[in-house]
Design a protein around this motif. Sequence first.
Motif, mmCIF file in Angstrom:
data_model
loop_
_atom_site.group_PDB
_atom_site.id
_atom_site.type_symbol
_atom_site.label_atom_id
_atom_site.label_comp_id
_atom_site.label_asym_id
_atom_site.label_seq_id
_atom_site.Cartn_x
_atom_site.Cartn_y
_atom_site.Cartn_z
ATOM 1 N N UNK A 127 -77.678 -91.942 20.327
ATOM 2 C CA UNK A 127 -76.961 -93.053 20.719
ATOM 3 C C UNK A 127 -75.309 -92.678 20.571
ATOM 4 N N UNK A 128 -75.077 -91.662 19.647
ATOM 5 C CA UNK A 128 -73.570 -91.122 19.833
ATOM 6 C C UNK A 128 -73.333 -90.319 20.954
ATOM 7 N N UNK A 129 -74.345 -89.565 21.018
ATOM 8 C CA UNK A 129 -74.224 -88.525 22.610
ATOM 9 C C UNK A 129 -73.834 -89.584 23.935
ATOM 10 N N UNK A 130 -74.708 -90.613 23.935
ATOM 11 C CA UNK A 130 -74.862 -91.687 24.929
ATOM 12 C C UNK A 130 -73.489 -92.163 24.952
ATOM 13 N N UNK A 131 -72.793 -92.585 24.109
ATOM 14 C CA UNK A 131 -71.521 -93.334 23.972
ATOM 15 C C UNK A 131 -70.481 -92.459 24.569
ATOM 16 N N UNK A 161 -70.782 -92.057 28.251
ATOM 17 C CA UNK A 161 -70.522 -93.416 28.769
ATOM 18 C C UNK A 161 -68.780 -93.431 28.993
ATOM 19 N N UNK A 162 -68.439 -93.126 27.708
ATOM 20 C CA UNK A 162 -66.868 -92.974 27.746
ATOM 21 C C UNK A 162 -65.975 -91.838 28.626
ATOM 22 N N UNK A 163 -66.747 -90.784 29.033
ATOM 23 C CA UNK A 163 -66.425 -89.764 29.664
ATOM 24 C C UNK A 163 -66.515 -89.881 31.119
ATOM 25 N N UNK A 164 -67.620 -90.539 31.562
ATOM 26 C CA UNK A 164 -67.984 -90.647 32.968
ATOM 27 C C UNK A 164 -66.811 -91.381 33.702
ATOM 28 N N UNK A 182 -63.285 -88.131 22.150
ATOM 29 C CA UNK A 182 -64.192 -87.554 21.279
ATOM 30 C C UNK A 182 -64.031 -87.963 19.761
ATOM 31 N N UNK A 183 -62.952 -88.788 19.470
ATOM 32 C CA UNK A 183 -62.917 -89.135 17.933
ATOM 33 C C UNK A 183 -62.379 -88.092 17.053
ATOM 34 N N UNK A 184 -61.894 -87.017 17.450
ATOM 35 C CA UNK A 184 -61.350 -85.954 16.377
ATOM 36 C C UNK A 184 -60.121 -86.464 15.830
ATOM 37 N N UNK A 185 -60.126 -85.926 14.473
ATOM 38 C CA UNK A 185 -58.839 -86.354 13.697
ATOM 39 C C UNK A 185 -57.930 -85.289 13.643
ATOM 40 N N UNK A 186 -56.715 -85.641 13.449
ATOM 41 C CA UNK A 186 -55.673 -84.631 13.526
ATOM 42 C C UNK A 186 -55.281 -84.585 12.016
ATOM 43 N N UNK A 187 -55.343 -83.479 11.465
ATOM 44 C CA UNK A 187 -55.066 -83.140 9.928
ATOM 45 C C UNK A 187 -53.582 -82.518 9.985
ATOM 46 N N UNK A 188 -53.083 -81.349 10.782
ATOM 47 C CA UNK A 188 -51.986 -81.003 10.757
ATOM 48 C C UNK A 188 -51.698 -80.508 12.063
ATOM 49 N N UNK A 189 -50.316 -80.435 12.452
ATOM 50 C CA UNK A 189 -49.677 -80.148 13.700
ATOM 51 C C UNK A 189 -48.337 -79.446 13.654
#
Length: 320
Positions: free
Chosen positions: A79-83, A86-89, A175-182
């Motif tokens: 289901x996560x893959x399908x979400x 859907x967001x990327x299409x 993709x929901x990645x979290x930024x930890x340092x920049x």
Amino acid sequence: MQSEPMLDLAHLGHLELLTPKPEESLRFFIDVLGMTESGRQGDSVYLRGWDDYERHTLKLTASKKPGMRHMAFRTRSPQALERRVAALKGSGYDIGWTDGDLGHGPAFLCHDPDGHVLELYFETEWYQPPLALKPALKNQAQRFPARGINVRRLDHLNCLASDIKANRIFFEEYLGCRLTEQIVMNDGTEAGMWMTVTNKSYDFAFTRDHTGAKGRFHHLTYAVDSREEVLRAADIFLEAGVPIESGPHKHAVQQTFFLYVYEPGGNRVEVCNAGARLVLAPDWKTIVWTEEERKKGQAWGMKTVESFHTYGTPPIEEVA
């Protein structure tokens, strides 16, 4: 009200590395790094660290030029893959579905703003070691190889990009990645990002390509259990005639204890001990490094070797 965090990606699964010297590169990863071959298909060989749970974490493919063909993330569920699909299409970043690859099922391809190709999949093959590689402990993926450096698992990768901010926004929003340092320069330009989808402090990093080129690769990293093993890796590289670019020493950003070398095909490879720093806080506050702070060099004040800032694959004269 703050939106609910997107937790659809489980972890960095593997990457496909290109090499113009396939046999020499293969011997490097097996004999020197101590990885295990787990399959072959066409011009590719599939490899794994001794405690990677999936069939492979590295796909090594013969090519005219070195570099990375794609990176891959496993999702937390079908289901996560399908979400994510859907967001990327229709976003302009979508490429489309593939039937999968040796070791994993159907995958959706997309690309980031810089052109790096990403593969998203869920169905995967858990590694089943042959009798000769069966471990004594059932909670270990395979027997310790006792060969070369004996890298344990894929840790992270680093790409070069022309626009760090655009890529950060893509990985956060799609993709929901979290930024930890920049790293943020004095003029406000973002020069580096370290992001995670797990409780590791980072699964991948992007740093600014000084040439302005797009889609290049900086390095991949395999982890060992201790700093002492990184130091021993330096001795093993020396004996094997593998060029050491930098280290062993310690990064200031993320505090990774590291050693960089070049594999025979020309790609940069890192051996590190990075498992001690975990990000457990669900509301982690991004660590921002200034231009002045980064000019101080590594954690122990050592100047970063110039090639670390200038070299990537494919080499710049070969980038279209």
